[in-house]
Motif scaffolding. Structure first.
Motif, mmCIF file in Angstrom:
data_model
loop_
_atom_site.group_PDB
_atom_site.id
_atom_site.type_symbol
_atom_site.label_atom_id
_atom_site.label_comp_id
_atom_site.label_asym_id
_atom_site.label_seq_id
_atom_site.Cartn_x
_atom_site.Cartn_y
_atom_site.Cartn_z
ATOM 1 N N VAL A 267 0.068 -6.421 21.326
ATOM 2 C CA VAL A 267 -0.745 -5.352 21.898
ATOM 3 C C VAL A 267 -0.750 -5.531 23.413
ATOM 4 N N ARG A 268 -0.343 -4.491 24.145
ATOM 5 C CA ARG A 268 -0.257 -4.563 25.608
ATOM 6 C C ARG A 268 -1.081 -3.444 26.236
ATOM 7 N N GLY A 269 -2.028 -3.822 27.071
ATOM 8 C CA GLY A 269 -2.819 -2.834 27.779
ATOM 9 C C GLY A 269 -2.015 -2.183 28.892
ATOM 10 N N LYS A 270 -2.064 -0.865 28.970
ATOM 11 C CA LYS A 270 -1.325 -0.126 29.999
ATOM 12 C C LYS A 270 -2.252 0.545 31.015
ATOM 13 N N ARG A 271 -3.446 0.962 30.552
ATOM 14 C CA ARG A 271 -4.384 1.629 31.457
ATOM 15 C C ARG A 271 -5.779 1.562 30.859
ATOM 16 N N GLY A 272 -6.790 1.307 31.720
ATOM 17 C CA GLY A 272 -8.173 1.297 31.283
ATOM 18 C C GLY A 272 -8.515 0.091 30.422
ATOM 19 N N ARG A 273 -9.556 0.227 29.635
ATOM 20 C CA ARG A 273 -10.009 -0.813 28.700
ATOM 21 C C ARG A 273 -10.178 -0.160 27.329
ATOM 22 N N VAL A 274 -9.393 -0.600 26.382
ATOM 23 C CA VAL A 274 -9.329 0.060 25.072
ATOM 24 C C VAL A 274 -9.761 -0.903 23.971
ATOM 25 N N GLY A 275 -10.627 -0.425 23.091
ATOM 26 C CA GLY A 275 -10.992 -1.202 21.920
ATOM 27 C C GLY A 275 -9.913 -1.112 20.844
ATOM 28 N N VAL A 276 -9.595 -2.264 20.252
ATOM 29 C CA VAL A 276 -8.532 -2.354 19.254
ATOM 30 C C VAL A 276 -9.097 -3.002 17.997
ATOM 31 N N GLU A 277 -8.668 -2.521 16.850
ATOM 32 C CA GLU A 277 -9.059 -3.112 15.578
ATOM 33 C C GLU A 277 -7.818 -3.560 14.813
ATOM 34 N N MET A 278 -7.929 -4.701 14.166
ATOM 35 C CA MET A 278 -6.879 -5.200 13.287
ATOM 36 C C MET A 278 -7.452 -5.426 11.900
ATOM 37 N N GLU A 279 -6.705 -5.016 10.880
ATOM 38 C CA GLU A 279 -7.083 -5.281 9.495
ATOM 39 C C GLU A 279 -5.870 -5.859 8.781
ATOM 40 N N LEU A 280 -6.009 -7.065 8.255
ATOM 41 C CA LEU A 280 -4.937 -7.745 7.515
ATOM 42 C C LEU A 280 -5.383 -7.903 6.069
ATOM 43 N N VAL A 281 -4.654 -7.235 5.165
ATOM 44 C CA VAL A 281 -4.941 -7.323 3.735
ATOM 45 C C VAL A 281 -3.702 -7.902 3.068
ATOM 46 N N LEU A 282 -3.735 -9.189 2.778
ATOM 47 C CA LEU A 282 -2.600 -9.860 2.137
ATOM 48 C C LEU A 282 -2.767 -9.822 0.623
ATOM 49 N N SER B 25 0.818 -1.213 0.000
ATOM 50 C CA SER B 25 0.000 0.000 0.000
ATOM 51 C C SER B 25 0.850 1.261 0.000
ATOM 52 N N LEU B 26 2.125 1.159 0.393
ATOM 53 C CA LEU B 26 3.039 2.301 0.317
ATOM 54 C C LEU B 26 3.070 2.881 -1.089
ATOM 55 N N LEU B 27 2.943 2.022 -2.096
ATOM 56 C CA LEU B 27 3.017 2.440 -3.494
ATOM 57 C C LEU B 27 1.667 2.375 -4.194
ATOM 58 N N GLY B 28 0.604 2.238 -3.412
ATOM 59 C CA GLY B 28 -0.717 2.153 -4.004
ATOM 60 C C GLY B 28 -1.784 2.567 -3.019
ATOM 61 N N THR B 29 -2.711 1.664 -2.755
ATOM 62 C CA THR B 29 -3.787 1.911 -1.807
ATOM 63 C C THR B 29 -3.817 0.757 -0.812
ATOM 64 N N PRO B 30 -4.630 0.866 0.264
ATOM 65 C CA PRO B 30 -4.749 -0.270 1.188
ATOM 66 C C PRO B 30 -5.162 -1.571 0.509
ATOM 67 N N GLU B 31 -5.830 -1.476 -0.632
ATOM 68 C CA GLU B 31 -6.225 -2.692 -1.350
ATOM 69 C C GLU B 31 -5.023 -3.440 -1.916
ATOM 70 N N ASN B 32 -3.857 -2.798 -1.964
ATOM 71 C CA ASN B 32 -2.636 -3.467 -2.429
ATOM 72 C C ASN B 32 -1.870 -4.132 -1.294
ATOM 73 N N GLY B 33 -2.480 -4.191 -0.110
ATOM 74 C CA GLY B 33 -1.892 -4.942 0.988
ATOM 75 C C GLY B 33 -1.356 -4.087 2.107
ATOM 76 N N ARG B 34 -1.796 -4.390 3.327
ATOM 77 C CA ARG B 34 -1.259 -3.762 4.522
ATOM 78 C C ARG B 34 -1.695 -4.573 5.734
ATOM 79 N N TRP B 35 -1.107 -4.265 6.895
ATOM 80 C CA TRP B 35 -1.495 -4.901 8.154
ATOM 81 C C TRP B 35 -1.553 -3.812 9.211
ATOM 82 N N ARG B 36 -2.782 -3.447 9.588
ATOM 83 C CA ARG B 36 -2.971 -2.323 10.496
ATOM 84 C C ARG B 36 -3.532 -2.792 11.833
ATOM 85 N N ILE B 37 -2.915 -2.335 12.922
ATOM 86 C CA ILE B 37 -3.428 -2.531 14.279
ATOM 87 C C ILE B 37 -3.480 -1.152 14.922
#
Length: 619
Positions: A117-132, A53-65
């Protein structure tokens, strides 16, 4: 692609400075400060990307947390002395850390990325998206659920995702949503293997993290830079870690950068593949490693060099693959839009076929430096050098494409002739100092002839400066290297005049252009950023002329344009304050290390090279 999509892509592109580098000395990944891995080639640096995705869009692959809600603030750092990135996200509900690293691997077809992913304080919602997307963002793999997570296969490539987080497939992507609380860890491991081989064992992630941190910190401690200059030492250590990350561990080759086609001019055509090993970088890289105390790495680099150049001298290349491969055909990837619409996206590098005479000097200077530094003996090295000199004696009068790899008709570039002079000069010194055999009288005659021709054809008396090519009026930052290689003493009028002329013509907002495209044979007549390695050369020239205050001021200015993780690209654009070109760039970090040592040592790398003696290595 319609105009609106193109404009959206331009606006969505993250600055190059937004990325950090993780790696295992087989491959490497670029991690954005937003938690997205946007570039990764598997299994090696030069393999096709599965996140592009560095050279295109997220549809060309990325892994986001990242946080499920927009964070209030975020920060990141490398854990001290390591290649491990820690990103901290703070939201309304709490704080969590994202730890990113690649464990070390012995098998060159095995690369893992670990994200914790490590919780440090409170309760946090996390999202992961894997586009291979294998094959540079084109191929969608077949994904199957597993009890450990998922597997994905496409042709020769396969990855396994190991995690206990809930996974959901949606629109050819893998998603996960979960919460993390204080003290809780949720690990992910993406593990590569060839599709015809069985997946390998994935060790405990916490143990892998501890081992990776320990290894890097022990390696970093070997740096011999003056500990009393804490600010500069931190920059030097980070540059050395970056050079280590760009080293292909199985062979010792050091790539120029882990990316391809990041533009020197946004929206322009200067987009090259830098995932190869340039001979031009060899001498300065050796000085950086030896002065910093990394003798083993220097020896591995010299061994790689000797293996790569072995063969007929007329087949010497300017660059090679990770293991010394010579066939690096250049082609274009039409389905990638390019970073900020900078096309074409290129794979391979056609400049590998060019005649660039300066590489002979770089090779012979490197081998001379290794001999002076008393690196492990290489019995065949001297015979190889003599063969190279025989060929160079026949061709040094020819025009070439020069240090900047001009893709236009050849010229008699002054820097190229200078490095031909270096070739014969170092061979003569080898005979004089080490008693080696060779036709030294003939070499002296060649050296003298080159010296006389450069002074007659490559120096302009009206400018009082050397010029880029014979008969031209153009200036070139590579002319700053005249004093560093010992062609003239640093106080010679030709040297002082050249430095002054280069300053006058090429300085832009305190940084140095490599040349002015409108004054040269460059076919891409687009403005470009200032060239960071050249700016370090100017600082070195100041050191050699005893203008230490100016050298320190320029060095501090260069340190200030590093990103928040201490990384440099190839170029910097002062007007927009952005890094440009492939990232991170080995040559820029080599320049940083050498200039730092030039500033703290009376006989730093520049004077060592000018005196044609080996580095003064700290014990």
């Amino acid at each position: 692609m319609d105009r609106r999509t193109t404009e959206a892509l331009k606006n969505d592109c993250r600055p190059i400075a937004a990325y950090g580098l993780i790696g295992n000395m087989i491959s490497a990944a670029l991690v954005g400060r937003d938690g997205s891995i946007d570039w990764l080639c598997l299994p090696r640096f030069d393999s096709p990307a599965c996140f592009a995705s560095l050279l295109g869009t997220p549809e060309n692959g990325r892994w986001r947390i990242a946080p499920a809600l927009t964070p209030r603030r975020s920060s990141r750092r490398y854990l001290p002395g390591t290649a491990v990135i820690e990103t901290t996200f703070e939201t309304e509900d709490g704080v969590f850390e994202l730890i990113d690293f690649m464990p070390l691997a012995e098998d060159e077809e095995r690369s893992d990325i670990v994200r914790i992913v490590r919780g440090k304080r409170g309760r946090v919602g996390v999202e992961m998206e894997l586009v291979l997307r294998f094959n540079y963002g084109l191929v969608v793999p077949w994904v199957r659920r597993r009890d450990y997570g998922l597997s994905a296969v496409a042709g020769p490539d396969a990855v396994e995702l190991h995690t206990q987080a809930p996974l959901e497939g949606q629109n050819m992507k893998t998603l996960s949503r979960f919460e993390v609380t204080e003290g809780q860890s949720v690990p992910f491991t993406l593990s590569y293997h060839r599709s015809h081989r069985r997946p390998h064992f994935v060790p405990d992630r916490d143990e892998a993290l501890k081992h990776t941190i320990s290894w890097w910190q022990e390696w970093s401690k070997r740096c011999s830079f003056d500990p009393s200059r804490e600010d500069w030492r931190e920059a030097v250590v980070r540059s050395l870690i970056t050079l280590k990350l760009l080293t292909f561990r199985p062979t010792g080759g050091i790539i120029a950068a882990p990316t391809t086609s990041l533009p020197e001019t946004p929206g322009g055509e200067r987009n090259w593949d830098y995932r190869y090993c340039w001979l031009r970088d060899s001498a300065l890289t050796l000085y950086a490693l030896l002065n910093a105390g990394y003798r083993e790495e220097a020896e591995e680099w010299r061994r790689w060099l000797l293996r790569a150049i072995a063969g007929r001298p007329d087949q010497l290349r300017i660059m090679y693959g990770l293991a010394g491969e010579r066939w690096l055909p250049e082609h274009e990837i039409p389905w990638l839009a390019g970073y900020r619409d900078s096309r074409p996206v290129r794979i391979g590098n056609g400049a590998a076929r060019q005649l660039q005479l300066d590489v002979f000097g770089e090779v012979l200077d490197t081998l001379h430096t290794a001999r002076e530094a008393d690196l492990a003996s290489a019995p065949d090295a001297w015979q190889l050098q003599k063969v190279l000199l025989e060929h160079l004696a026949q061709i040094w009068r020819e025009p070439d494409q020069g240090i900047w790899e001009m893709r236009e008709s050849a010229r008699h570039f002054t820097h190229s002739k200078l490095m031909c002079w270096v070739s014969f000069d170092r061979a003569i010194k080898a005979v004089e100092r080490f008693g080696l055999d060779g036709p030294v009288d003939r070499w002296r005659a060649e050296r003298d002839a080159i010296h006389a021709e450069i002074c007659a054809e490559g120096f302009d008396p009206r400018l009082r400066s050397f010029v880029q090519s014979y008969g031209s009026k153009a200036l070139d930052a590579s002319l700053l290297l005249f004093s560093q290689v010992g062609f003239f003493p640093e106080d010679h009028p030709h040297i002082l005049g050249t430095v002054k002329a280069v300053e006058r013509d090429l300085l832009r907002d305190g940084f140095l252009l490599r040349y002015r495209p409108e004054h040269t044979v460059d076919p891409y007549q687009q403005p470009e950023g200032t060239f960071l390695a050249c700016s370090f050369w100017l600082a070195d020239a100041y050191v050699m002329s005893k203008r230490i205050d100016k050298a320190e001021a320029l060095f501090e200015r260069l340190l200030s344009v590093r990103n928040d993780l201490g990384l440099l690209a190839e170029e910097y654009q002062p007007s927009s304050r952005e890094l440009l070109g492939n990232f991170p760039q080995a040559f820029s970090h080599v320049g940083l290390v050498n200039t730092a040592f030039n500033l703290i040592r009376a006989a730093g790398p520049a004077r060592q090279r000018a005196a044609r003696t080996g580095p003064n290595i700290a014990s």
